[in-house]
Design an enzyme around this catalytic site. Structure first.
Site, PDB file in Angstrom:
ATOM      1  N   GLU A 101     -11.200 -10.719  13.648  1.00  0.00           N
ATOM      2  CA  GLU A 101     -10.232  -9.801  14.374  1.00  0.00           C
ATOM      3  C   GLU A 101     -10.703  -8.380  14.933  1.00  0.00           C
ATOM      4  O   GLU A 101     -11.890  -8.297  14.547  1.00  0.00           O
ATOM      5  CB  GLU A 101      -9.055  -9.034  13.273  1.00  0.00           C
ATOM      6  CG  GLU A 101      -8.244 -10.243  12.579  1.00  0.00           C
ATOM      7  CD  GLU A 101      -7.313  -9.646  11.608  1.00  0.00           C
ATOM      8  OE1 GLU A 101      -6.217  -9.376  12.022  1.00  0.00           O
ATOM      9  OE2 GLU A 101      -7.716  -9.362  10.406  1.00  0.00           O
TER      10      GLU A 101
ATOM     11  N   THR B 234      -1.737 -10.583  13.755  1.00  0.00           N
ATOM     12  CA  THR B 234      -2.718  -9.878  13.046  1.00  0.00           C
ATOM     13  C   THR B 234      -2.401 -10.062  11.533  1.00  0.00           C
ATOM     14  O   THR B 234      -1.520  -9.903  11.034  1.00  0.00           O
ATOM     15  CB  THR B 234      -2.274  -8.266  13.378  1.00  0.00           C
ATOM     16  OG1 THR B 234      -2.647  -8.014  14.991  1.00  0.00           O
ATOM     17  CG2 THR B 234      -3.167  -7.398  12.670  1.00  0.00           C
TER      18      THR B 234
ATOM     19  N   SER C 143      -7.756  -1.070   1.045  1.00  0.00           N
ATOM     20  CA  SER C 143      -8.771  -1.452   1.659  1.00  0.00           C
ATOM     21  C   SER C 143      -9.578  -0.078   2.580  1.00  0.00           C
ATOM     22  O   SER C 143     -10.197   0.430   1.641  1.00  0.00           O
ATOM     23  CB  SER C 143      -8.070  -2.374   2.940  1.00  0.00           C
ATOM     24  OG  SER C 143      -9.076  -2.888   3.684  1.00  0.00           O
TER      25      SER C 143
ATOM     26  N   LYS D 246     -11.683 -12.071   5.226  1.00  0.00           N
ATOM     27  CA  LYS D 246     -12.843 -11.676   6.077  1.00  0.00           C
ATOM     28  C   LYS D 246     -13.838 -11.304   5.298  1.00  0.00           C
ATOM     29  O   LYS D 246     -13.620 -10.878   4.012  1.00  0.00           O
ATOM     30  CB  LYS D 246     -12.164 -10.687   7.069  1.00  0.00           C
ATOM     31  CG  LYS D 246     -11.375  -9.542   6.580  1.00  0.00           C
ATOM     32  CD  LYS D 246     -11.010  -8.601   7.886  1.00  0.00           C
ATOM     33  CE  LYS D 246     -10.304  -7.593   7.490  1.00  0.00           C
ATOM     34  NZ  LYS D 246      -8.950  -7.503   7.013  1.00  0.00           N
TER      35      LYS D 246
ATOM     36  N   ARG E 203       1.037  -1.088   0.028  1.00  0.00           N
ATOM     37  CA  ARG E 203       0.077  -0.016   0.065  1.00  0.00           C
ATOM     38  C   ARG E 203       1.021   1.272   0.054  1.00  0.00           C
ATOM     39  O   ARG E 203       1.778   1.490   0.858  1.00  0.00           O
ATOM     40  CB  ARG E 203      -0.994   0.168   1.205  1.00  0.00           C
ATOM     41  CG  ARG E 203      -1.887  -1.109   1.160  1.00  0.00           C
ATOM     42  CD  ARG E 203      -2.868  -1.143   2.273  1.00  0.00           C
ATOM     43  NE  ARG E 203      -3.695  -2.535   2.292  1.00  0.00           N
ATOM     44  CZ  ARG E 203      -4.553  -2.591   3.322  1.00  0.00           C
ATOM     45  NH1 ARG E 203      -4.877  -1.798   4.443  1.00  0.00           N
ATOM     46  NH2 ARG E 203      -5.139  -3.717   3.261  1.00  0.00           N
TER      47      ARG E 203
ATOM     48  N   SER F  73     -10.045  -5.538  14.657  1.00  0.00           N
ATOM     49  CA  SER F  73     -10.297  -4.333  13.600  1.00  0.00           C
ATOM     50  C   SER F  73     -11.269  -4.494  12.436  1.00  0.00           C
ATOM     51  O   SER F  73     -11.281  -4.101  11.488  1.00  0.00           O
ATOM     52  CB  SER F  73      -8.919  -4.364  12.662  1.00  0.00           C
ATOM     53  OG  SER F  73      -8.790  -5.671  12.438  1.00  0.00           O
TER      54      SER F  73
ATOM     55  N   ARG G  38     -14.241  -5.502   5.993  1.00  0.00           N
ATOM     56  CA  ARG G  38     -14.626  -5.254   7.209  1.00  0.00           C
ATOM     57  C   ARG G  38     -16.045  -5.019   7.357  1.00  0.00           C
ATOM     58  O   ARG G  38     -16.652  -4.681   6.425  1.00  0.00           O
ATOM     59  CB  ARG G  38     -13.714  -3.873   7.637  1.00  0.00           C
ATOM     60  CG  ARG G  38     -12.391  -3.933   7.486  1.00  0.00           C
ATOM     61  CD  ARG G  38     -11.482  -2.908   8.153  1.00  0.00           C
ATOM     62  NE  ARG G  38     -10.151  -3.019   8.060  1.00  0.00           N
ATOM     63  CZ  ARG G  38      -9.336  -2.465   8.875  1.00  0.00           C
ATOM     64  NH1 ARG G  38      -9.773  -1.470   9.873  1.00  0.00           N
ATOM     65  NH2 ARG G  38      -8.129  -2.813   8.975  1.00  0.00           N
TER      66      ARG G  38
END
Ligand code: VG1
Ligand code: CO
Length: 558
Positions: free
Chosen positions: A371, A352, A117, A384, A24, A373, A288
């Site tokens: 997680e 993580t 993301s 996820k 990233r 997060s 997420r």
């Protein structure tokens, strides 16, 4: 006639090291001459055996700025490296979970996902490239290390001349000599998978019988808009007004597409003022999720534990397959451990990053994991899955209402706490601090953990006595690979925990994350920040964060 291939000399760029989830950087970094090409070539060079020749690859991303340009580059470079087939979401769009699902359903050899993301998008913000392997999951460290090595030694890349850019808008197959490019509907396979997992009929009949049960889904202008519309409106029958910010924008409307109380404030405000029964959001690339109601905010650690508690009783996928095991990332609260203990299931604690769950799932040892997060998911794919979590909640709410009419997000969570107690949890993020200061702070904590300056064990802070300190190290139970330095853990005598980590997804400076947790068997409705205040104090005192970073207050508290 084979496609003409051009060999382009190049030199390495520094810093093309994939982080927690891919490479990233700022868009302007990716836009540098040969920067993206180098990294893409490195992926093909490092691709696990048998390599790219003859391979089928899925390509897609979250629709952010620079994505379609990157898709075209990947096709040209991939074709020259011998890729036989690309399966690409229409207009380049695939949510991260949809890409994972497609890799699996089409038995592809892997995929390349274009996203940063939850990081903001647009010309001034971030872009990202991530390689997933044939199980549909993020490449393990052995592969990302090999990609990084290839970026350090690269001297040329190859690209095929396709005549014109690929038409990404039209569904169907475009054939070239030795290469097929198939453009597919971005949501179809994902919707089919969702329908096979959940009891949508139960949810529909619950909603029909309870018109006051309102829902609001906010895609934060990210990729999940079209997925949300197909599932919540077309399949489940919620009104169009249940959707907000559901048109993907290449700069996410200038906002931060991260579903938490700070960045999803519009949703939080609407859920409160409109007394919404189930509010939900997901991030830029759709992996997420955040779940809340007008009278309760569900922490991600509680959410995965709650889903694990109810899944086998009401979600068809788990009724069919059973639950093999549970897992969480190390900083995630231990609520799910309590569910595992009560149900006699194994529970795993991994570093993580979702890539660490893949091996356990492939080995049939893990079914549901999460997680802190805002990541929740299961072994239906290897990423996820934001929408999965929201539909899981709908399925559970509908199920619980069969025996307890009127059950709400809040009452369901309180019942859970009555059975298990409550793990209060918070995370403080200090974003984009000076990287040097952050590194020094971590080095000092490591030294303290190793016992220097008398160490920490036995000392008391705000009334909590330190029982154990370590730098988390994980040995993968499947392939025995070891990942060290995964976060500084301070565990207190009463099982409370403070964890320090540096983020691996930022694109500028360093981000310090402090995770704080305390278990309370009796009181379930304390204010989280009040309940954890003494431990926050202890964390700042032990780390000397302000002295090292110059920051007094966190950028984000979740
Ligand atoms: C963060 C989260 C981690 C998550 C990762 C990717 O990593 O802490 O739990 O897996 O982002 O999520 P880090 O290294 O910044 O703490 V996503 O939705 O950005 O792909
Ligand atoms: Co994401």
């Amino acid at each position: 006639m084979p496609l003409p291939v051009r060999t382009v000399p190049t030199t390495p760029f520094e810093g093309q090291k994939p982080g927690t989830s891919g490479l990233r950087k700022r868009v302007v970094v990716f836009q540098q001459d040969r920067y993206t090409e180098n990294f893409v070539q490195a992926i093909f060079t490092a691709m696990p055996a048998p390599g790219p020749r003859g391979a089928t690859l899925v390509v897609g991303g979250d629709g952010r700025y620079f994505m379609t340009e990157a898709v075209q580059k990947i096709v040209r470079i991939g074709a020259a490296n011998g890729v036989a087939r690309f399966i690409i979401g229409q207009n380049g769009i695939l949510s991260t979970p949809a890409a994972s699902a497609l890799i699996r359903s089409r038995q592809a050899d892997g995929g390349i996902i274009l996203t940063a993301s939850h990081n903001p998008g647009g010309p001034q913000n971030d872009f990202g490239i991530k390689y997933n392997t044939r199980n549909g999951g993020p490449a393990p460290e052995s592969v990302t290390d090999a990609i990084y090595e290839a970026t350090c030694t690269i001297s040329e890349y190859v690209e095929a001349d396709l005549g014109a850019p690929i038409d990404l808008a039209t569904i169907g197959t475009q054939s070239f000599d030795g290469l097929e490019v198939e453009v597919v509907d971005s949501v179809e396979d994902y919707v089919a998978l969702t329908k096979s997992i959940f009891d949508l009929e139960l949810i529909r009949s619950f909603c029909a019988a309870n018109p006051k049960f309102t829902m609001l889904f906010d895609a934060l202008n990210g990729v999940t808009g079209p997925y949300g519309r197909r599932i919540f409106v077309d399949e489940l029958g919620f009104p169009e007004s249940s959707l907000d910010q559901c048109t993907p924008l290449e700069d996410f409307g200038g906002s931060h597409p991260d579903p938490n109380l700070t960045y999803a404030h519009k949703l939080v405000e609407r859920v409160a003022s409109e007394k919404v029964a189930l509010g939900a959001a997901s991030d830029g690339d759709g992996d997420r999720n955040m779940v809340l109601s007008h009278d309760w905010f569900v922490t991600p650690s509680d959410s995965v534990a709650l889903i694990a508690h109810h899944a086998a009783a009401c979600i068809p996928y788990f009724k069919r397959n059973g639950i093999n095991g549970l897992a969480r990332s190390m900083p995630t609260s231990c609520a799910i451990d309590r569910v595992a203990a009560a149900k006699g299931l194994p529970v795993f604690e991994v570093p993580t990053g979702w890539k660490f769950f893949g091996n356990l799932m492939d080995a049939g040892r893990l079914s549901i994991c999460g997680e802190e997060s805002f990541g929740t998911g299961s072994d239906h794919i290897r990423e996820k899955d934001g929408i999965w979590a929201v539909v899981a909640w709908l399925n559970i709410i509908a199920h619980v209402n069969q025996t307890t009419p009127g059950a709400s997000v809040r009452s369901i969570m309180l019942d859970f706490f009555k059975a298990y107690g409550r793990n209060y949890f918070t995370r403080y993020d200090y974003e984009e601090v000076d990287a040097d200061g952050a590194a020094k702070m971590m080095a000092r904590l490591r030294a303290l953990a190793a016992g220097e300056d008398g160490g920490l064990v036995g000392r008391s802070y705000s009334g909590y006595t330190v029982a154990k300190v370590d730098d988390f190290e994980y040995t993968d139970p499947v392939d025995q690979s070891v990942s060290s330095k995964q976060g500084l853990r301070i565990i207190f005598a009463d099982s409370s925990r403070i964890i320090f980590r540096l983020s691996g997804t930022g694109s500028e400076g360093a981000t310090v994350r402090i995770y704080i947790e305390r278990y309370d068997p009796m009181q379930f409705e304390l204010d989280t920040q009040a309940a954890l205040k003494p431990l926050v104090h202890a964390a700042l005192d032990i780390s000397q964060l302000e002295a090292y970073t110059g920051r007094k207050d966190p950028t984000v508290i979740t």
